[in-house]
Write an enzyme that holds these catalytic residues in place. Sequence first.
Site, PDB file in Angstrom:
ATOM      1  N   SER A  22     -35.075 -17.800 -33.183  1.00  0.00           N
ATOM      2  CA  SER A  22     -35.616 -16.803 -34.104  1.00  0.00           C
ATOM      3  C   SER A  22     -34.848 -15.489 -33.979  1.00  0.00           C
ATOM      4  CB  SER A  22     -37.091 -16.564 -33.779  1.00  0.00           C
ATOM      5  OG  SER A  22     -37.683 -15.693 -34.714  1.00  0.00           O
ATOM      6  N   GLN A 106     -29.282 -12.611 -40.222  1.00  0.00           N
ATOM      7  CA  GLN A 106     -30.450 -12.141 -40.960  1.00  0.00           C
ATOM      8  C   GLN A 106     -30.110 -10.788 -41.571  1.00  0.00           C
ATOM      9  OE1 GLN A 106     -34.085 -10.358 -39.179  1.00  0.00           O
ATOM     10  NE2 GLN A 106     -35.166 -12.141 -40.007  1.00  0.00           N
ATOM     11  N   TYR A 188     -40.865  -4.674 -43.537  1.00  0.00           N
ATOM     12  CA  TYR A 188     -39.606  -4.029 -43.895  1.00  0.00           C
ATOM     13  C   TYR A 188     -39.473  -3.973 -45.412  1.00  0.00           C
ATOM     14  CZ  TYR A 188     -38.877  -4.380 -38.912  1.00  0.00           C
ATOM     15  OH  TYR A 188     -39.035  -4.267 -37.551  1.00  0.00           O
TER      16      TYR A 188
END
Length: 365
Positions: A22, A106, A188
């Site tokens: 992750s 990401q 975000y």
Amino acid sequence: MPALFQPLRLRSLELQHRGWVSPMCQYSCDPDDAPGVPNDWHLMHLGSFAAGGAALILTEAAAVNAEGRISPRDAGLYNSGQAEAWQRITSFVHRYGAAEAKIGVQLAHAGRKASTYWPFSGKRGSVPESDGGWTTVGPSPLAFEGYASPAAMGADQISGVVRDFADAAVRAVDAGFDTIEIHGAHGYLLHQFQSPLINTRTDAWGGDETGRNRLMLTVVDAVRAVIPESMPLLLRISASDWAEGGVDLAASVRLARQAAEHGVDLIDVSSGGAVAHQQIKAGPGYQTGFSAAIRKEAGVATGTVGLLTSAGQAEHAVATGQADGVLIARAALRDPHWWLRAAFELGHDLAWPPQYERAVPRRTF
């Protein structure tokens, strides 16, 4: 073969198994001499997971522009110097991955949660300009509790952010990444536009669910348009705001279905982060239900994350159809060789790096 260690194909990307890393922010870039540039810490951090048997490693959030960094010490992918540094890391992962490791970046923009102090600074809240901070932006001038109020974005700024995501995606391809994940979760910027608790706009970028989802899907379209057709595109979402009046699972299923229609190949299902008054009901595997529902109802592949620490938990999530992959976070920080150990515990033979073969556990029956 355990379900966790069955291969998975996303477009042309072949993943050796379903155990992944992750994204986890490290707040370790040099804010003065090399802002946004990943360094030896990132090489060691991500490289250790490759040697430890992870099939897919997702980097920490890489900001698509300078004001999109969570903190002055965050990574970015908005200039060539950052791209060159990331290429060093992708090359290392590809060379030394024990499970033919693949790596994805990401891409993110922190919006109103940008320009904050990093966790181990000893300080909290927004970083003032005098200390290297900057004015933040968001869909509306509503501050996250304890942070400075953002400036509401104009139409030109919104269009600029969309271009920044696309430009960062081009750099990601050139830097050797195998896939890209768009960060639309955890409060975000893209999640801020999605959540009715934050987005109070009445123009085309707000209002009803269609308007609030517009930026997320526009960014997906912009990124999909500039990356190879063969490259899979991932999207991380917060399936629930865990707060009354916020994003819920039903809305997330609808978003995931639309995202798949726009070219997203896997939804990385997390939750929370939008507002400080959230009431998360956390526990082992507490987000797998979100992943299972989205996978079934939206008809798209999913990854699940959150308090999944053991091989048995991960195996159960995949074997029962709750997710197509399991993303390991804190457990991987505690044990960067988590996947090698999990394979042994589940009775699967996963190749170890030759330098470590002397440490392979022996089965005795």
